[in-house]
Each structure stands twice: as C-alpha cells, then as structure tokens.
Write an enzyme that holds these catalytic residues in place. Sequence first.
Site, PDB file in Angstrom:
ATOM      1  N   TRP A  19     -18.002  -0.336 -28.788  1.00  0.00           N
ATOM      2  CA  TRP A  19     -18.334   1.103 -28.943  1.00  0.00           C
ATOM      3  C   TRP A  19     -17.076   1.805 -28.884  1.00  0.00           C
ATOM      4  O   TRP A  19     -15.836   1.668 -28.324  1.00  0.00           O
ATOM      5  CB  TRP A  19     -18.947   1.846 -27.542  1.00  0.00           C
ATOM      6  CG  TRP A  19     -20.321   1.483 -27.527  1.00  0.00           C
ATOM      7  CD1 TRP A  19     -21.044   0.525 -28.053  1.00  0.00           C
ATOM      8  CD2 TRP A  19     -21.255   2.111 -26.483  1.00  0.00           C
ATOM      9  NE1 TRP A  19     -22.380   0.366 -27.599  1.00  0.00           N
ATOM     10  CE2 TRP A  19     -22.585   1.611 -26.659  1.00  0.00           C
ATOM     11  CE3 TRP A  19     -21.151   3.248 -25.660  1.00  0.00           C
ATOM     12  CZ2 TRP A  19     -23.397   1.890 -25.846  1.00  0.00           C
ATOM     13  CZ3 TRP A  19     -22.113   3.703 -24.906  1.00  0.00           C
ATOM     14  CH2 TRP A  19     -23.438   2.737 -24.934  1.00  0.00           C
TER      15      TRP A  19
ATOM     16  N   LYS B 266     -21.075   2.657 -32.936  1.00  0.00           N
ATOM     17  CA  LYS B 266     -21.345   1.385 -32.123  1.00  0.00           C
ATOM     18  C   LYS B 266     -20.925   0.491 -33.385  1.00  0.00           C
ATOM     19  O   LYS B 266     -21.792   0.136 -34.499  1.00  0.00           O
ATOM     20  CB  LYS B 266     -22.863   1.332 -32.010  1.00  0.00           C
ATOM     21  CG  LYS B 266     -23.068   2.152 -30.749  1.00  0.00           C
ATOM     22  CD  LYS B 266     -24.586   2.507 -30.278  1.00  0.00           C
ATOM     23  CE  LYS B 266     -24.658   3.167 -29.138  1.00  0.00           C
ATOM     24  NZ  LYS B 266     -25.564   4.532 -29.435  1.00  0.00           N
TER      25      LYS B 266
ATOM     26  N   THR C 267     -30.080  26.177 -23.976  1.00  0.00           N
ATOM     27  CA  THR C 267     -29.125  25.366 -24.577  1.00  0.00           C
ATOM     28  C   THR C 267     -28.972  25.385 -26.002  1.00  0.00           C
ATOM     29  O   THR C 267     -29.867  25.688 -26.409  1.00  0.00           O
ATOM     30  CB  THR C 267     -29.071  23.853 -23.944  1.00  0.00           C
ATOM     31  OG1 THR C 267     -30.443  23.554 -24.427  1.00  0.00           O
ATOM     32  CG2 THR C 267     -29.330  23.592 -22.578  1.00  0.00           C
TER      33      THR C 267
ATOM     34  N   GLU D   5     -26.949  22.839 -18.017  1.00  0.00           N
ATOM     35  CA  GLU D   5     -28.019  22.332 -17.198  1.00  0.00           C
ATOM     36  C   GLU D   5     -27.152  22.332 -15.766  1.00  0.00           C
ATOM     37  O   GLU D   5     -27.875  21.960 -14.709  1.00  0.00           O
ATOM     38  CB  GLU D   5     -28.614  21.099 -17.348  1.00  0.00           C
ATOM     39  CG  GLU D   5     -29.408  21.091 -18.649  1.00  0.00           C
ATOM     40  CD  GLU D   5     -28.813  20.906 -20.306  1.00  0.00           C
ATOM     41  OE1 GLU D   5     -27.614  21.204 -20.162  1.00  0.00           O
ATOM     42  OE2 GLU D   5     -29.507  20.435 -21.089  1.00  0.00           O
TER      43      GLU D   5
HETATM   44  P1  AMP Z   1     -23.270  23.048 -23.130  1.00  0.00           P
HETATM   45  O1  AMP Z   1     -24.340  23.073 -22.261  1.00  0.00           O
HETATM   46  O2  AMP Z   1     -23.221  23.640 -24.370  1.00  0.00           O
HETATM   47  O3  AMP Z   1     -22.166  23.715 -22.218  1.00  0.00           O
HETATM   48  O4  AMP Z   1     -22.369  21.495 -23.394  1.00  0.00           O
HETATM   49  C1  AMP Z   1     -22.324  20.695 -22.571  1.00  0.00           C
HETATM   50  C2  AMP Z   1     -21.753  19.404 -23.266  1.00  0.00           C
HETATM   51  O5  AMP Z   1     -20.466  19.726 -23.746  1.00  0.00           O
HETATM   52  C3  AMP Z   1     -21.656  18.521 -22.152  1.00  0.00           C
HETATM   53  O6  AMP Z   1     -22.684  17.304 -22.011  1.00  0.00           O
HETATM   54  C4  AMP Z   1     -20.377  17.574 -22.782  1.00  0.00           C
HETATM   55  O7  AMP Z   1     -20.905  16.507 -23.743  1.00  0.00           O
HETATM   56  C5  AMP Z   1     -19.773  18.782 -23.557  1.00  0.00           C
HETATM   57  N1  AMP Z   1     -18.450  19.020 -22.637  1.00  0.00           N
HETATM   58  C6  AMP Z   1     -18.246  19.936 -21.892  1.00  0.00           C
HETATM   59  N2  AMP Z   1     -17.189  19.965 -21.188  1.00  0.00           N
HETATM   60  C7  AMP Z   1     -16.636  18.847 -21.774  1.00  0.00           C
HETATM   61  C8  AMP Z   1     -15.014  18.310 -21.636  1.00  0.00           C
HETATM   62  N3  AMP Z   1     -14.124  18.899 -20.765  1.00  0.00           N
HETATM   63  N4  AMP Z   1     -14.816  17.204 -22.328  1.00  0.00           N
HETATM   64  C9  AMP Z   1     -15.553  16.665 -23.310  1.00  0.00           C
HETATM   65  N5  AMP Z   1     -16.995  17.194 -23.509  1.00  0.00           N
HETATM   66  C10 AMP Z   1     -17.279  18.327 -22.782  1.00  0.00           C
END
Ligand code: AMP
Length: 542
Positions: free
Chosen positions: A444, A439, A185, A330
């Site tokens: 929020w 916050k 990640t 994940e």
């Molecule tokens: P990654 O593992 O790098 O793809 O990041 C995942 C994270 O990206 C998620 O836990 C979200 O916080 C954010 N994320 C993914 N898709 C979206 C979406 N459509 N809108 C808002 N946040 C998103």
Amino acid sequence: MLGLMQDRPLMISDLIEFAAIHHAKEEIVSRTVEGPIHRYTFKDCAARSRQLAKVLIKLGVGQGDRVATLAWNGYRHMELYYGISGMGAICHTINPRLFPEQIAYIVNHAEDKYLFTDLTFVPLLEKIAGQIQKLKGIIIMTDDAHMPKANLPNMFCYETLMAGVDDDYQWPLFDERTACMLCYTSGTTGNPKGVLFSHRSTVLHSFAVCTKDGVGMCNEDTVLPVVPMFHVNAWGTPYAAAMCGAKMVMPGAKMDGASIYELMETEQVTVSLGVPTVWMMLLAYMKENNKKFSSMKRTIIGGAAAPKSMIETFEKEFKVSVIHAWGMTEMSPIGTACNMKKTHKSISAVDKLRLQLKQGRAVYGVDMKIVDGEGQDLPWDGKAFGNLLVRGPWITSGYFKGEGGQILTKDGWFDTGDVATIDPDGYMQITDRSKDVIKSGGEWISSIDVENSAVGCPGIAEAAVIAVPHPKWDERPLLIAVKKKDAQVTKEDLLNHLKKTLAKWQLPDDVVFVNELPHTATGKLLKTQLRSQYKNYKLPTV
Ligand code: AMP
C-alpha cells in the site's frame, strides 16, 4: 446504588448564559457581509439569542423542528446557534459551497421549516427556490436598510423580526440527549448524510476542546475560527469560547490571506483553526508581503493532513506552534490532537517535527483502535496500519433518518474510513482514506505521504496523488501538481525531491502539472473527480 449528585442536564443554553455572567464583557468581533466590523459582548450575544428564540416561537417553530442556516462566521450566526438549539429546535448548518442541487436536496431531506441566510447567498437561493418549496420562510440576516430586492417567497428581515420582541425569555430545560445541531457530511460519494448532534454531546465536546491536551482553548485566548460554522460547528469553537470566555473573532466572507492576516493583527488573535488550504493562502500572502505575526501563538491544523513544510514554516519562520488535529463530522469533530507529552521535552527538533506529522493522541472521551480486514485488532507499534475505529459520547451512532443503515460494528465501534497507524505512545497517524490508498502489487502506498513530500519541493504549491490502473501492479500512483506562481520546477526536479524521502516503489509513475486542483466544499482535495478525470490516463510505465 445511584450517586446523589444533581441531575442537571447539559444544555447549550447554559453555555451562553454562563458566558453572559462570567465573561460578560468578553468580545465577539465580526467582519460583516455588509462591510463594517461589528463588535459586541457575550452578554449582548446571550440577550440577542434569547430574543431570537422568541422570534422563532412567533414564527411557529417548535421543539425538534429544523431551522437551516446558510451563513458565514459572524455574530448573527452565533445567535442562531444558541437561539435555535436553546429553545429546543435543531440548527441545521448548510455548506454554501455545495452544488445548488445538493443544497436543495439537503433542505428537503432535513425538512427545514425556515432558512436563515447571509446576503451573499440570496442569488443562490433564488436559483433553487423552486426546489425548496416546503420552507415556510427565508430570513435574510441583515437590517432593513440592506434588504435585497430578491425574487424569494416569504422573505423576512432578521433585524426587523428581532426588533419586534424583547429578550425576556427563560430557556427551557429538557433531556440533554435532545438533538441540537444537524450537519450533513460533504458527501464525496452518494448523497450527503446528516450527523445529528445532541446537547449532551456538544457540551462534552466543548470540555475536550478546552482541555490543554485538546485544543487548549482558554480565557487568555483570542480565537479566530477560519474553519466555517457550517463545517462541523467550526470545530466546536462557538461553544468552547463561551465555556472559557475566549474573545472571538469572526472573519465573515473574507477568507483570503490578506483579510485573515489583517484581522489577526488588529484584533490580536492568539489562536486560529483551519484546514491546510486556508493556511497555504495565509502563509503565501505573508511571505509575499514580508509580514510577521505580533500576537499569534498557536494554530490548529486539521481536516486534512498538515504538510511538513507548513508545520516548519509556522514554527520556524513565524514562531507559531502547530497543533495537528484529526476528526470528522461524525465525531463533532475532535478525535485526536498532536500535543507533546512530558517525555518529549528533550527530543530533537527533527524528532519533534516527525511527531507533529502524526495526527496525535486521543483526547479523553474518544476510544480508538486499528483493525485489519477481518476486524482483528492490530498492534500499536507505529508500523502496522489498518482501519481506524472509534467510539465515544460525541461520536455518531447513525445518520439522520437512518440513511446508510446500521453503521456501527456489533460492539459499538464506528469505522472512520481512515487508515492509520498508532505508535506505542498512542500517537495516531493517518496513512490515507481507505479509498485513496494506492494498492500496488500487494503493497500500500499512502497518497498523503507522497503529497506531503511533493509540497515540500521548492516551486510546488499543491499536490494530489491518485491511483491509476496498471496491468502489472494493479494500481500505480500518478502525481498531479500545481506550481507556485512563476516557478520553473520540472517533473525531474520533483521526482528527485521525492527520492529523498520515498522508496523507489512509492515514487509516482508520472507527474502532471495543472493550473488548479478540484476541492470539496470543505476545502479538501476532491479525489473522486481526479480519479474519474484520469481513469484512462496512460502511464509511461505501462
Ligand atoms: P469531514 O467530516 O469533512 O471533516 O472529514 C473528515 C475526514 O477528513 C477524516 O475522516 C479524514 O479522512 C480527514 N481528516 C481530518 N483531519 C485530518 C488530518 N489532520 N489529517 C488527515 N486527514 C484528516
């Protein structure tokens, strides 16, 4: 009593062999790093993947060994996906946009045996060669004519190795729970952590991508994943395309608006997947050059929240349907997709757009719920927001080598780190990353809401909202924005625009204009950097 069905394991190699038989002539088209457009078929890809498996065996790669890739979206990367996993080893995709030290850390942490790289990244590898000495070799993904004169130990040429073997190879069958892919990640905090996918999870996830209520990938499609193969397996596209026989178009290193547009038109792409930042570049290019799509039908926007203005531009101006989707590394990554239900057939355009701003409903295979700080379930009323928890067969149970310890709740849920609402129809909306919410005096404020509204303001290209310490309210929002080229927009214009959709207490206390915003290696706003940069910022309200 057990059922009497055959117990054939779900294997990644079966995906490519299925494509070789049933979609033999379907094309995989790639813009190569060397320059020309390369095209071949799924049948060719299957044969070359088998050849590659033989190359790996010759190099001494065994089951469970990690083999890294540092590569763009292209046909050789497809062969690595299938060749490495298919023979029982683990394909470890590395994001080249990470800092060089992070890449070295990841290679060492994964104990990669070999690393396959596109020509682009040879200088990067030369820089970190001293730190990745355990690698047995680096294979340059090119032919003999393009081999660089690099200062790298144990360098091999991909095509020379391939020429030394034939494609007469029988894929082995083994436990479907065997690891196939490893992806770290992006790690905005601490060191990156490895998510280890299995053959079973990957094949099941591909089914979800192909369902109409998922991404809806099907044989009629020509798909261009702008999302890189080093970002959660290009959201599963290389597998799903083989499953349904969609034609694949791979953009290689060129992700700018002009190059993506050209490829979409020449290859008559119907569906494309990517993060909002790449769509921003594409739409800006198309508007500036008065371009229209001739074949594009839908676009999947995920990885970060899709702003309202982006959804509107795609749908109204360019007649391309938007599917807003959410997931994470994940989760392989797909969790939800914002497809309409039949009950939405008659809703107004305004209501439809409001719904599309949500990240959507769970695809089959993903259970989700929202809970409060004590872990108590919150109602699905579209208003209550809390920590979003998920579970399912393509969701991680722990990080590679136990990093981060026990990450599931006692009853097996994974905390996504996102804060969300879920409405009575099951549509989930991310209100923020839990660490990004502001916050303010017990309330929020969703940074995503403010950012979405800000990018809808004429003259604003991109916006980030962060919390800044405040003596009275604990935290207050600061808006950091990038103007569009030659735009004259002022702080007052922007605040007046925000007032249309936000309550007074949600409005940022100040606005700062900058030339550019920092992004993570996967194209998301890098808020940790902004927070540390502006931690002593003096708000005018203090
Ligand atoms: P990654 O593992 O790098 O793809 O990041 C995942 C994270 O990206 C998620 O836990 C979200 O916080 C954010 N994320 C993914 N898709 C979206 C979406 N459509 N809108 C808002 N946040 C998103």
